[in-house]
Design a protein around this motif. Structure first.
Motif, PDB file in Angstrom:
ATOM      1  N   SER A  75      -9.033   0.254  -7.248  1.00 54.49           N
ATOM      2  CA  SER A  75      -8.673  -1.140  -7.008  1.00 54.49           C
ATOM      3  C   SER A  75      -7.371  -1.347  -6.247  1.00 54.49           C
ATOM      4  O   SER A  75      -6.944  -2.474  -6.066  1.00 54.49           O
ATOM      5  CB  SER A  75      -8.587  -1.875  -8.344  1.00 54.49           C
ATOM      6  N   GLY A  76      -6.683  -0.335  -5.859  1.00 56.61           N
ATOM      7  CA  GLY A  76      -5.399  -0.547  -5.206  1.00 56.61           C
ATOM      8  C   GLY A  76      -4.365  -1.041  -6.212  1.00 56.61           C
ATOM      9  O   GLY A  76      -4.555  -0.939  -7.417  1.00 56.61           O
ATOM     10  N   ARG A  77      -3.278  -1.629  -5.704  1.00 57.61           N
ATOM     11  CA  ARG A  77      -2.212  -2.075  -6.617  1.00 57.61           C
ATOM     12  C   ARG A  77      -1.904  -3.542  -6.384  1.00 57.61           C
ATOM     13  O   ARG A  77      -1.668  -3.965  -5.253  1.00 57.61           O
ATOM     14  CB  ARG A  77      -0.964  -1.227  -6.401  1.00 57.61           C
ATOM     15  N   ARG A  78      -1.956  -4.326  -7.469  1.00 57.03           N
ATOM     16  CA  ARG A  78      -1.626  -5.748  -7.379  1.00 57.03           C
ATOM     17  C   ARG A  78      -0.341  -6.022  -8.146  1.00 57.03           C
ATOM     18  O   ARG A  78      -0.094  -5.421  -9.199  1.00 57.03           O
ATOM     19  CB  ARG A  78      -2.755  -6.596  -7.963  1.00 57.03           C
ATOM     20  N   PHE A  79       0.451  -6.951  -7.620  1.00 61.71           N
ATOM     21  CA  PHE A  79       1.704  -7.357  -8.263  1.00 61.71           C
ATOM     22  C   PHE A  79       1.594  -8.828  -8.692  1.00 61.71           C
ATOM     23  O   PHE A  79       0.977  -9.632  -7.995  1.00 61.71           O
ATOM     24  CB  PHE A  79       2.889  -7.231  -7.301  1.00 61.71           C
ATOM     25  N   LEU A  80       2.200  -9.144  -9.812  1.00 60.42           N
ATOM     26  CA  LEU A  80       2.332 -10.536 -10.247  1.00 60.42           C
ATOM     27  C   LEU A  80       3.750 -10.721 -10.765  1.00 60.42           C
ATOM     28  O   LEU A  80       4.203  -9.959 -11.638  1.00 60.42           O
ATOM     29  CB  LEU A  80       1.313 -10.854 -11.362  1.00 60.42           C
ATOM     30  N   ALA A  81       4.458 -11.710 -10.212  1.00 55.90           N
ATOM     31  CA  ALA A  81       5.837 -11.969 -10.642  1.00 55.90           C
ATOM     32  C   ALA A  81       5.869 -13.209 -11.526  1.00 55.90           C
ATOM     33  O   ALA A  81       5.370 -14.271 -11.129  1.00 55.90           O
ATOM     34  CB  ALA A  81       6.745 -12.160  -9.438  1.00 55.90           C
ATOM     35  N   LEU A  82       6.400 -13.075 -12.716  1.00 58.71           N
ATOM     36  CA  LEU A  82       6.630 -14.208 -13.613  1.00 58.71           C
ATOM     37  C   LEU A  82       8.127 -14.499 -13.554  1.00 58.71           C
ATOM     38  O   LEU A  82       8.928 -13.874 -14.261  1.00 58.71           O
ATOM     39  CB  LEU A  82       6.198 -13.840 -15.040  1.00 58.71           C
ATOM     40  N   SER A  83       8.517 -15.406 -12.692  1.00 58.89           N
ATOM     41  CA  SER A  83       9.944 -15.590 -12.430  1.00 58.89           C
ATOM     42  C   SER A  83      10.165 -16.934 -11.729  1.00 58.89           C
ATOM     43  O   SER A  83       9.217 -17.602 -11.319  1.00 58.89           O
ATOM     44  CB  SER A  83      10.460 -14.455 -11.531  1.00 58.89           C
ATOM     45  N   ARG A  84      11.419 -17.310 -11.598  1.00 59.52           N
ATOM     46  CA  ARG A  84      11.747 -18.491 -10.812  1.00 59.52           C
ATOM     47  C   ARG A  84      12.011 -18.080  -9.361  1.00 59.52           C
ATOM     48  O   ARG A  84      11.575 -18.719  -8.421  1.00 59.52           O
ATOM     49  CB  ARG A  84      12.991 -19.157 -11.445  1.00 59.52           C
ATOM     50  N   GLN A  85      12.722 -16.953  -9.211  1.00 59.11           N
ATOM     51  CA  GLN A  85      13.021 -16.489  -7.860  1.00 59.11           C
ATOM     52  C   GLN A  85      11.880 -15.610  -7.333  1.00 59.11           C
ATOM     53  O   GLN A  85      11.334 -14.794  -8.082  1.00 59.11           O
ATOM     54  CB  GLN A  85      14.320 -15.683  -7.865  1.00 59.11           C
ATOM     55  N   ALA A  86      11.569 -15.781  -6.077  1.00 58.38           N
ATOM     56  CA  ALA A  86      10.541 -14.948  -5.456  1.00 58.38           C
ATOM     57  C   ALA A  86      11.038 -13.506  -5.378  1.00 58.38           C
ATOM     58  O   ALA A  86      12.234 -13.243  -5.262  1.00 58.38           O
ATOM     59  CB  ALA A  86      10.233 -15.474  -4.061  1.00 58.38           C
ATOM     60  N   VAL A  87      10.098 -12.577  -5.485  1.00 61.91           N
ATOM     61  CA  VAL A  87      10.445 -11.160  -5.422  1.00 61.91           C
ATOM     62  C   VAL A  87      10.109 -10.637  -4.034  1.00 61.91           C
ATOM     63  O   VAL A  87       8.978 -10.779  -3.568  1.00 61.91           O
ATOM     64  CB  VAL A  87       9.668 -10.364  -6.493  1.00 61.91           C
ATOM     65  N   ALA A  88      11.109 -10.043  -3.385  1.00 60.22           N
ATOM     66  CA  ALA A  88      10.907  -9.549  -2.024  1.00 60.22           C
ATOM     67  C   ALA A  88      10.472  -8.083  -2.072  1.00 60.22           C
ATOM     68  O   ALA A  88      11.253  -7.208  -2.417  1.00 60.22           O
ATOM     69  CB  ALA A  88      12.207  -9.680  -1.237  1.00 60.22           C
ATOM     70  N   ILE A  89       9.207  -7.860  -1.756  1.00 62.73           N
ATOM     71  CA  ILE A  89       8.729  -6.481  -1.600  1.00 62.73           C
ATOM     72  C   ILE A  89       7.953  -6.395  -0.295  1.00 62.73           C
ATOM     73  O   ILE A  89       7.844  -7.372   0.434  1.00 62.73           O
ATOM     74  CB  ILE A  89       7.859  -6.024  -2.796  1.00 62.73           C
ATOM     75  N   ASP A  90       7.433  -5.232  -0.028  1.00 60.56           N
ATOM     76  CA  ASP A  90       6.709  -4.983   1.221  1.00 60.56           C
ATOM     77  C   ASP A  90       5.739  -6.140   1.526  1.00 60.56           C
ATOM     78  O   ASP A  90       4.924  -6.510   0.691  1.00 60.56           O
ATOM     79  CB  ASP A  90       5.936  -3.662   1.070  1.00 60.56           C
ATOM     80  N   PRO A  91       5.860  -6.758   2.741  1.00 58.04           N
ATOM     81  CA  PRO A  91       5.036  -7.936   3.051  1.00 58.04           C
ATOM     82  C   PRO A  91       3.534  -7.670   2.966  1.00 58.04           C
ATOM     83  O   PRO A  91       2.744  -8.597   2.766  1.00 58.04           O
ATOM     84  CB  PRO A  91       5.437  -8.295   4.485  1.00 58.04           C
ATOM     85  N   GLY A  92       3.145  -6.457   3.101  1.00 62.41           N
ATOM     86  CA  GLY A  92       1.716  -6.149   3.025  1.00 62.41           C
ATOM     87  C   GLY A  92       1.193  -6.013   1.610  1.00 62.41           C
ATOM     88  O   GLY A  92       0.001  -5.780   1.399  1.00 62.41           O
ATOM     89  N   SER A  93       2.056  -6.181   0.649  1.00 59.81           N
ATOM     90  CA  SER A  93       1.648  -5.981  -0.742  1.00 59.81           C
ATOM     91  C   SER A  93       0.844  -7.166  -1.255  1.00 59.81           C
ATOM     92  O   SER A  93       1.024  -8.294  -0.809  1.00 59.81           O
ATOM     93  CB  SER A  93       2.877  -5.790  -1.630  1.00 59.81           C
ATOM     94  N   ASP A  94      -0.006  -6.894  -2.226  1.00 63.19           N
ATOM     95  CA  ASP A  94      -0.809  -7.925  -2.865  1.00 63.19           C
ATOM     96  C   ASP A  94      -0.003  -8.489  -4.034  1.00 63.19           C
ATOM     97  O   ASP A  94      -0.046  -7.967  -5.142  1.00 63.19           O
ATOM     98  CB  ASP A  94      -2.124  -7.299  -3.343  1.00 63.19           C
ATOM     99  N   ILE A  95       0.769  -9.538  -3.766  1.00 62.01           N
ATOM    100  CA  ILE A  95       1.647 -10.082  -4.804  1.00 62.01           C
ATOM    101  C   ILE A  95       1.404 -11.571  -4.999  1.00 62.01           C
ATOM    102  O   ILE A  95       1.246 -12.315  -4.041  1.00 62.01           O
ATOM    103  CB  ILE A  95       3.144  -9.806  -4.515  1.00 62.01           C
ATOM    104  N   SER A  96       1.338 -11.974  -6.261  1.00 63.27           N
ATOM    105  CA  SER A  96       1.217 -13.388  -6.618  1.00 63.27           C
ATOM    106  C   SER A  96       2.466 -13.777  -7.400  1.00 63.27           C
ATOM    107  O   SER A  96       3.208 -12.916  -7.878  1.00 63.27           O
ATOM    108  CB  SER A  96      -0.014 -13.627  -7.507  1.00 63.27           C
TER     109      SER A  96
END
Lengths: 370, 269
Positions: A123-144
């Motif tokens: 399934s690859g790797r998915r990220f989910l951030a539970l935060s107020r500030q956005a998390v800056a990671i690799d732009p190609g990452s699957d992050i919500s």
């Protein structure tokens, strides 16, 4: 090159050792702090403390104590980044500090894909951030991103725990849909990693996060990945544990090690309430200087970059471990210790050698005390 | 026979471990034996005689004339007898108390009544953090007895409480009743932080309101007046004394559903 000072004036190392020994002889309650050094230096500091009846703590132990207390009290599923790099198909980033403190860890996870485990590989790797500030990671990452103020995170994770256990909750800082999303994100993972900074949530908040991982392990594979601002504090806690039985904040005043997380903390000992009447500050790692500041008491400084020799009664300039001499240092990527070659061998005495020499002035050797 | 009195000569320069000064350990000791007991916590080996003038001969009643925030571990594991402290007490007052009574006219430090199993601890002033709570690595806090604070309490009062009663006349610091397993915690003033976080069972009375209630506590509606009046009468007749909820209508909340969810918090209607 000058390598020792007494009252701000250059001195020989032997003279400085003699004056430092006199300070120990007069002290009722020495306090050895900072502890920014390698394993040899930490062992020497603890041996000196045992010999001198001193209290010992790391200058930034408060940044890790939420994790230590919660893990000690309630247990923890803990992982190393190097393992999560290969296993985790879901990464939950919790809070506003994790993105900054754990930037290297998140970069490592964003640049790689899971390759261990049948479930995670597909399934690859998915990220989910539970935060107020956005998390800056690799732009190609699957992050919500789920918007949540830092002060509300523990409440939300409590709601997720209740949801996973089939118990009801009242209206909270996020809606039922967000709780459902979080529960599904973790519960459906092949292997989930929860990345957070313990200092942001304190003891009870960290226990909530560790408890969530514990609950999830009844139905899925989940581990936590705490990131800390001062990784060498974690190394010092590990060395203190295998040496004294306790993770820092230890007193040897009566010979045997005694632990009290409140009484023997750096913050308290350096405050007006503290009992310390002699401070030994060890700050001998390359990079940022110790979090300890202010010398209201007679102080002995053992540092690779003693910024102000006049600030202390006695100052020793020493080599920085891992830069000026080879050393064994805590490496957060592996959650363990690694040998580091010093690329700029300076020939200066090491912190361990200086602490051992100081112990030698007290009678007996540090090795005997260890 | 008169009770043993420890009169403070001067403010101690180091923390003192006064746990040897309990009736069972002092019984049968001569005045010279008592004066030679080590109570220091530094390498200097400070003794009772260095700190106190000792008088009296009955160790069943012990009196400290002149307290100090550095008088730690007073009454530790005492099984019977009485200890009176005129002034402040330090850390771990009455820790693991099994019976008897400890009365402090001033304030006490952190971990007062830590893991006590029985008896009574009464503090006229304020109490520090972790009132009744466990020390690092211990699984349970207060396991019995009654712990009464006349002033305010610090953070995490009643942490991991298992049985017994804590009553705080003033305000409570952050996160009172955290990780409670059972027992009753009464806060007559305001409760800071998020009380009851991770509590499994037990009862929290927050008579002066709360800073924040976690969403994992569910509103069960107005509380049964009959039960509250029975409880208040029982407290009034015992060590705790008068409590506000005998005449104050309360609302019941059940939680913390993040964990077992069988605890209860009562708040004013």
């Amino acid at each position: 090159m000058e390598i020792a000072w007494i009252d701000g004036k250059p001195a020989t190392r032997d003279e400085a050792l003699r004056v430092a020994g006199d300070l120990f002889a007069k002290a009722r309650q020495p306090f050895i702090c900072g502890l920014r050094t390698d394993v040899s230096g930490l062992r020497a500091a603890l041996a000196l403390a045992r010999q001198a009846g001193a209290i010992v703590d790391h200058g930034a132990s408060s940044s890790i104590y939420g994790l230590i207390s919660a893990a000690r009290d309630a247990g923890a599923f803990l992982a190393a980044p190097a393992e999560m790099r290969r296993r985790a198909d879901r990464v939950l980033i919790v809070g506003d500090d994790a993105g900054r403190v754990g930037a290297d860890v998140l970069k490592l996870l964003a640049e790689t894909k899971p390759d261990l485990g049948v479930e995670t590989r597909k399934s690859g790797r998915r990220f989910l951030a539970l935060s107020r500030q956005a998390v800056a990671i690799d732009p190609g990452s699957d992050i919500s991103h789920l918007d949540c103020a830092s002060k509300d995170v523990v409440d939300v994770l409590g709601m997720v725990r209740a949801k996973l256990a089939g118990r009801r909750v009242a209206e909270g800082p996020v809606g039922a849909g967000a709780v459902e999303t979080l529960a599904a994100f973790l519960g459906e993972a092949g292997f989930a990693a929860i990345v957070f900074s313990p200092a942001e949530f304190g003891e009870i908040g960290t226990e909530m996060i560790l408890g969530l991982a514990g609950d999830l392990n009844d139905m899925a594979r989940v581990s936590t990945l705490p990131v800390v601002e001062w990784p060498d504090a974690m190394g010092a806690a590990l060395v203190a544990t295998w040496t004294s039985g306790f993770p820092l904040r230890v007193s040897f005043g009566r010979g045997a090690a005694e632990h009290d997380a409140q009484l023997y903390s750096t913050e308290r000992q350096l405050s007006d309430e503290g009992e310390a009447d002699l401070v030994v500050l060890v700050d001998a790692l390359a990079g940022e200087t110790s979090a300890v500041s202010g010398f209201a008491r007679p102080t002995i400084v053992i540092a690779d970059d003693p910024a102000g020799p006049s600030a202390a009664k006695v100052v020793f300039k020493v080599a920085a471990a891992g830069r000026d001499h080879d050393g064994v240092l805590y490496e957060p990527r592996f959650g363990s210790f690694v040998g580091v070659t010093g690329k700029n061998q300076s020939g200066l005495p090491t912190a361990a050698e200086t602490l051992d020499a100081l112990a030698g002035t007290l009678g007996g050797t540090a090795a005997e005390a260890a | 026979m008169t009770g043993l009195t420890f009169r403070k000569k001067a403010e101690p320069e180091e923390r003192l471990d006064l746990s040897p000064l309990v009736p069972a350990q002092l019984a049968g000791l001569s005045a010279a034996d008592i004066a030679g007991l080590k109570v220091g916590t530094s390498r200097l080996g400070v003794t009772v005689g260095d700190i106190f003038e000792v008088s009296g001969d009955d160790p069943a009643t012990i009196r400290f004339e002149g307290g100090s925030p550095r008088f730690d571990r007073i009454g530790e594991a005492m099984e019977a007898g009485e200890i009176f402290v005129q002034g402040d007490a330090g850390m771990r007052l009455g820790r693991m108390l099994k019976g008897g009574r400890i009365v402090v006219s001033g304030s006490a430090g952190d971990h007062a009544g830590s893991a006590m199993e029985g008896g009574v601890v009464r503090i006229a002033g304020n109490a520090g953090d972790r009132l009744g709570g466990p020390l690092a690595g211990e699984m349970m806090g207060q396991k019995g007895g009654t712990l009464i604070v006349g002033g305010n309490a610090g953070a995490r009062a009643g942490d991991r409480m298992r049985r017994g009663v804590i009553s705080i006349a003033g305000d409570a610091g952050p996160d009172a009743g955290s990780r409670m397993i059972a027992g009753t915690l009464i806060i007559q003033g305001r409760a800071a932080g998020t009380p009851g976080r991770l509590m499994k069972r037990g009862t929290l009375f927050l008579c002066g309101g709360v800073e924040h209630l976690a969403p994992t506590f569910l509103d069960n509606g107005p509380a049964d007046i009959l039960i509250l009046s029975v409880m208040s009468r029982t407290f009034a007749a015992g060590e705790v004394g008068s409590v506000p909820f005998g005449r104050q209508p309360m609302r019941r909340y059940g939680g913390d559903t993040a964990v077992l969810g069988l605890g209860e918090i009562f708040l004013p209607l």
